[in-house]
Design a protein around this motif. Structure first.
Motif, PDB file in Angstrom:
ATOM      1  N   ASP A  39     -21.085  -4.031  -3.509  1.00  0.00           N
ATOM      2  CA  ASP A  39     -20.708  -3.417  -4.961  1.00  0.00           C
ATOM      3  C   ASP A  39     -19.805  -2.563  -4.585  1.00  0.00           C
ATOM      4  N   GLN A  40     -19.169  -2.362  -3.515  1.00  0.00           N
ATOM      5  CA  GLN A  40     -17.982  -1.068  -3.563  1.00  0.00           C
ATOM      6  C   GLN A  40     -16.698  -2.089  -3.703  1.00  0.00           C
ATOM      7  N   MET A  41     -16.343  -2.722  -4.657  1.00  0.00           N
ATOM      8  CA  MET A  41     -15.186  -3.511  -4.934  1.00  0.00           C
ATOM      9  C   MET A  41     -14.132  -2.719  -6.079  1.00  0.00           C
ATOM     10  N   PRO A  42     -13.071  -2.250  -5.649  1.00  0.00           N
ATOM     11  CA  PRO A  42     -12.254  -1.637  -6.640  1.00  0.00           C
ATOM     12  C   PRO A  42     -11.636  -2.881  -7.412  1.00  0.00           C
ATOM     13  N   ALA A  43     -11.249  -2.387  -8.706  1.00  0.00           N
ATOM     14  CA  ALA A  43     -10.748  -3.265  -9.683  1.00  0.00           C
ATOM     15  C   ALA A  43      -9.574  -4.014  -9.191  1.00  0.00           C
ATOM     16  N   ASP A  44      -8.507  -3.333  -8.440  1.00  0.00           N
ATOM     17  CA  ASP A  44      -7.626  -3.779  -8.146  1.00  0.00           C
ATOM     18  C   ASP A  44      -7.669  -5.058  -7.139  1.00  0.00           C
ATOM     19  N   ALA A  80     -13.256  -5.963   9.396  1.00  0.00           N
ATOM     20  CA  ALA A  80     -12.228  -5.291  10.171  1.00  0.00           C
ATOM     21  C   ALA A  80     -11.925  -3.917  10.115  1.00  0.00           C
ATOM     22  N   LEU A  81     -11.722  -3.694   8.656  1.00  0.00           N
ATOM     23  CA  LEU A  81     -11.332  -2.332   8.295  1.00  0.00           C
ATOM     24  C   LEU A  81     -12.587  -1.486   7.568  1.00  0.00           C
ATOM     25  N   ALA A  86     -11.844   0.891   4.482  1.00  0.00           N
ATOM     26  CA  ALA A  86     -10.687   0.095   3.900  1.00  0.00           C
ATOM     27  C   ALA A  86     -11.150  -1.457   3.903  1.00  0.00           C
ATOM     28  N   VAL A  87     -10.625  -2.204   3.256  1.00  0.00           N
ATOM     29  CA  VAL A  87     -10.810  -3.629   3.145  1.00  0.00           C
ATOM     30  C   VAL A  87      -9.424  -4.286   3.386  1.00  0.00           C
ATOM     31  N   PRO A  88      -8.984  -5.322   4.384  1.00  0.00           N
ATOM     32  CA  PRO A  88      -7.968  -5.963   4.512  1.00  0.00           C
ATOM     33  C   PRO A  88      -7.510  -6.795   3.633  1.00  0.00           C
ATOM     34  N   TYR A  98      -2.731  -4.669   6.448  1.00  0.00           N
ATOM     35  CA  TYR A  98      -2.669  -3.722   5.324  1.00  0.00           C
ATOM     36  C   TYR A  98      -4.030  -3.627   4.657  1.00  0.00           C
ATOM     37  N   GLY A  99      -4.507  -2.275   4.366  1.00  0.00           N
ATOM     38  CA  GLY A  99      -5.856  -2.458   3.653  1.00  0.00           C
ATOM     39  C   GLY A  99      -5.671  -1.342   2.523  1.00  0.00           C
TER      40      GLY A  99
END
Length: 174
Positions: A39-44, A80-81, A86-88, A98-99
């Motif tokens: 549930d740690q998903m940024p709106a972007d 991976a990140l 971070a999330v790729p 790029y993450g």
């Protein structure tokens, strides 16, 4: 002034720099990633998935393979990140990623470059102060090289790129 993911995608599409996936609704993918990220998903990030971006120029989007049948779902590089918070979101085509920053907890976090030679342990340099700005910068990447733009040209598109908290912009990264 920030630019939304949607606005950046429209601009890049008009320039012919953006390719989209032609698959169904992103709802399942969004729910799947939200579950994987706890549930740690940024709106972007959700906005990027909803735009269905496959690639910008030669840079391919990093998207988990979602399928209605759980046994056919594939995380790919999604985790991976995560140790670097971070999330790729895009691959550079040479093994680095790029993450999107997960450490800030904001809806519109910064984007960083993670070098495979560092084993993705930390961000090497700031690639955009927001995902919208990053997408526009990525769309200009090859042209900037071809034109021999001076270091710091990125500030013309992303005036806040040198304010990213986790790493300096590329021209100061060394």
């Amino acid at each position: 002034m920030d630019i939304s993911v949607r606005e950046a995608c429209r601009s890049l599409e008009a320039q012919g720099a953006l390719r989209r996936r032609l698959r169904g609704s992103p709802d399942g993918l969004v729910a799947y990633v939200r579950e994987l990220l706890g549930d740690q998903m940024p709106a972007d990030l959700e906005a990027l998935y909803r735009e269905g971006v496959e690639a910008i120029g030669d840079f391919r989007a990093v998207i988990p393979k979602w399928n209605e049948r759980p046994e056919r779902r594939r995380e790919g590089l999604l985790r991976a990140l995560l140790p670097a918070q971070a999330v790729p979101i895009f691959s550079d085509g040479a093994g680095s990623l790029y993450g999107l920053d997960l450490s800030s907890g904001v809806a519109s976090p910064a984007v960083y470059f993670f070098d495979h030679e560092d084993l993705f342990e930390r961000p090497r340099w700031a690639a955009g102060s927001s995902l919208g700005h990053f997408l526009l910068l990525l769309g200009q990447h090859d042209r900037a090289i071809d034109e021999g733009r001076t270091p710091g040209w990125e500030r013309g598109i992303d005036p806040d790129i040198d304010k990213c908290p986790r790493a300096p912009p590329i021209w100061r990264a060394g």
